[in-house]
Each structure stands twice: as structure tokens, then as C-alpha cells.
Design a protein around this motif. Structure first.
Motif, short mmCIF file in Angstrom:
data_model
loop_
_atom_site.label_atom_id
_atom_site.label_comp_id
_atom_site.label_asym_id
_atom_site.label_seq_id
_atom_site.Cartn_x
_atom_site.Cartn_y
_atom_site.Cartn_z
N VAL A 43 0.83 -1.20 0.00
CA VAL A 43 0.00 0.00 0.00
C VAL A 43 0.87 1.25 0.00
CG1 VAL A 43 -1.92 -1.12 1.21
CG2 VAL A 43 -0.17 0.10 2.53
N LYS A 44 0.27 2.32 -0.48
CA LYS A 44 0.77 3.66 -0.20
C LYS A 44 -0.13 4.20 0.90
CE LYS A 44 2.77 5.02 -4.64
NZ LYS A 44 2.71 6.00 -5.76
N ALA A 45 0.47 4.57 2.02
CA ALA A 45 -0.29 5.07 3.15
C ALA A 45 0.09 6.52 3.43
CB ALA A 45 -0.04 4.22 4.38
N LEU A 51 3.74 10.01 1.68
CA LEU A 51 3.19 8.71 1.31
C LEU A 51 4.26 7.66 1.56
CD1 LEU A 51 1.28 9.47 -2.02
CD2 LEU A 51 0.29 9.07 0.25
N TRP A 52 3.92 6.65 2.38
CA TRP A 52 4.85 5.58 2.71
C TRP A 52 4.42 4.31 2.02
CZ3 TRP A 52 6.03 5.71 8.69
CH2 TRP A 52 6.62 6.94 9.02
N VAL A 53 5.36 3.60 1.40
CA VAL A 53 5.09 2.31 0.78
C VAL A 53 5.52 1.21 1.74
CG1 VAL A 53 5.61 0.78 -1.14
CG2 VAL A 53 5.41 3.24 -1.54
N VAL A 54 4.56 0.37 2.14
CA VAL A 54 4.80 -0.75 3.04
C VAL A 54 3.89 -1.90 2.62
CG1 VAL A 54 5.54 0.63 5.01
CG2 VAL A 54 3.13 0.13 4.70
N ALA A 55 4.20 -3.10 3.10
CA ALA A 55 3.32 -4.25 2.86
C ALA A 55 2.00 -4.03 3.61
CB ALA A 55 3.98 -5.54 3.31
N LYS A 56 0.91 -4.37 2.98
CA LYS A 56 -0.41 -4.16 3.59
C LYS A 56 -0.52 -4.89 4.92
CE LYS A 56 -5.38 -4.57 2.72
NZ LYS A 56 -6.42 -5.06 1.78
N GLY A 57 0.02 -6.10 4.99
CA GLY A 57 -0.09 -6.91 6.18
C GLY A 57 0.67 -6.38 7.39
N LEU A 58 1.59 -5.41 7.16
CA LEU A 58 2.38 -4.83 8.23
C LEU A 58 2.11 -3.34 8.40
CD1 LEU A 58 5.75 -6.63 7.41
CD2 LEU A 58 4.29 -7.09 9.38
N ALA A 59 1.33 -2.77 7.51
CA ALA A 59 1.15 -1.32 7.47
C ALA A 59 0.58 -0.75 8.76
CB ALA A 59 0.26 -0.93 6.29
N GLY A 60 -0.45 -1.40 9.30
CA GLY A 60 -1.10 -0.89 10.50
C GLY A 60 -0.14 -0.76 11.67
N GLU A 75 -3.59 3.86 -1.80
CA GLU A 75 -3.54 2.97 -2.97
C GLU A 75 -3.09 1.59 -2.52
OE1 GLU A 75 -1.23 2.76 -7.33
OE2 GLU A 75 -0.95 4.49 -6.01
N GLU A 76 -3.58 0.55 -3.18
CA GLU A 76 -3.17 -0.82 -2.89
C GLU A 76 -2.80 -1.52 -4.20
OE1 GLU A 76 -5.09 -5.00 -1.18
OE2 GLU A 76 -5.93 -3.08 -0.52
N PHE A 77 -1.77 -2.37 -4.15
CA PHE A 77 -1.28 -3.02 -5.37
C PHE A 77 -0.40 -4.20 -4.99
CE2 PHE A 77 0.92 0.85 -4.18
CZ PHE A 77 2.19 0.38 -3.86
N LYS A 78 -0.12 -5.06 -5.94
CA LYS A 78 0.79 -6.18 -5.74
C LYS A 78 2.25 -5.70 -5.82
CE LYS A 78 -2.09 -9.69 -5.36
NZ LYS A 78 -2.19 -10.49 -4.13
#
Length: 201
Positions: A43-45, A51-60, A75-78
Motif C-alpha cells: 500500500v501507499k499510506a 506517502l509511505w510504501v509498506v506491505a499491507k499486512g504490516l502497514a497498521g 492505494e493498494e497493489f501487488k
């Protein structure tokens, strides 16, 4: 051991960063790439004005613990969408002649590469700092992507004169100096005393 989260600015983008985690800050001068998993969700958070790019599963947990903010996904992407993205090496301006020589003829230097073997969600951010001259896994992925195994430490474990202001600094023993240097460049997100994924517990 101190481990740190580091912001790597994406080239050509304003206030967009790849967030990586490392337990070996002294290897950051030898960083030549960032590994991501092609099939994981990223994701971009939005964090303040960045805007930070991190894995969705670790973003929170990453964003909550580093920035003390709620997760705001833009934004979310592979992971394969990140392949080839170029970033700014934190120490580039200090030793650009060394880096330019290392990168000559090796176009993927300082870019995102893919790895299914060495990227997971067990700790960190899902983006893995890669120094091909400092470890077998990094060497392997570097070789696959034609990125050199750059490491010019002396036999005493010290950085040579070619490394400019970092000459004479010792790998491991001067970890704190590298953390301070990164902090002055405003690339440090957070540092804490742990080599375990205790941040997520």
C-alpha cells in the motif's frame, strides 16, 4: 542490537518513500537495492504530508508505532508493480564517486527488485534492505539482477578512505554513528533496542 526503520525517497516523486527495516545500520552504506515480494499486497499510506510504501499486512502496526497515526491507505497493489522503481541512496551525496562506479553498467542499482524467497511478513515492512556485499541472500538476489556485491571494508572491519567522512568507522562497533548520520539526513523513522519482531506484539 539497535534496529531502525529508514525512509528511502522515491526518485521523481515528491514526499513518497519506501520504508525498510534493518538490524544492521552499518550496512546501509552498502545498500544497492530493495527487495519486495511480487505477490504480496502493498500500500501507499498517508503519513502526515508523506506517502509511505509498506506491505499491507504490516502497514497498521508499522505506521501506528512509528508515526502514532491511524492507517490511511491511498492505494493498494501487488509487489510486482514496484519492480524497477528507483530511490535515493541516503549516503549518495557523501560518496557519489564510489556509488557511480559501482552502478556503472548495472542499471538496477538503487532500485526495487523482486524476491519470493527472502521477503515475508514475519517482521519489518515487507520491503527488505539489500546489500549484496554483506550477506549470502542479498548476494544471490543481487547476482540475479546484475547488481554488484559492493563491500570495501578493510581486514580490520573499517571503512576505507574512499568512503569520505565515514573513513575509519568500524562495522558493528560504530552502528550508533551510522544511526546518527541517517538521523541527520532525516531518513530515520524510528530506532529501538530489539532484533525481534516485538514491535508487532
Amino acid at each position: 542490537e539497535k534496529s531502525v526503520f529508514i525512509k528511502l525517497k522515491i526518485k521523481g516523486k515528491k514526499d513518497e518513500y519506501l520504508i525498510v527495516w534493518t538490524t544492521t545500520p552499518w550496512t546501509i552504506p552498502f545498500n544497492l537495492g530493495v527487495m519486495v515480494h511480487p505477490n504480496l499486497a502493498y500500500v501507499k499510506a498517508k503519513v502526515k504530508n508523506e506517502l509511505w510504501v509498506v506491505a499491507k499486512g504490516l502497514a497498521g502496526p508499522v505506521i501506528q508505532n512509528i508515526a502514532d497515526e491511524k492507517l490511511k491507505i491511498v492505494e493498494e497493489f501487488k509487489g510486482d508493480k514496484l519492480k524497477g522503481i528507483k530511490y535515493e541512496q541516503p549516503f549518495y551525496e557523501d560518496i557519489k564517486e564510489v556509488y557511480n562506479k559501482v552502478a556503472e553498467g548495472h542499471d538496477k542499482t538503487f532500485s526495487v527488485v523482486l524476491s519470493e524467497r527472502y521477503v515475508d511478513l514475519s517482521a519489518g515492512t515487507g520491503l527488505v534492505h539489500m546489500a549484496p556485499g554483506c550477506g549470502p541472500e542479498d548476494f544471490e538476489i543481487g547476482k540475479e539482477n546484475n547488481i554488484l556485491p559492493f563491500n570495501n571494508l578493510t581486514e580490520k572491519g573499517e571503512f576505507p578512505k574512499e568512503m569520505g567522512k565515514y573513513a575509519g568507522w568500524h562495522a558493528k562497533r560504530d552502528n550508533d554513528k551510522f544511526i546518527e548520520a541517517l538521523d541527520k539526513k532525516s531518513t530515520i523513522c524510528l530506532n529501538f533496542f530489539s532484533c525481534s519482531p516485538s514491535l508487532y506484539s
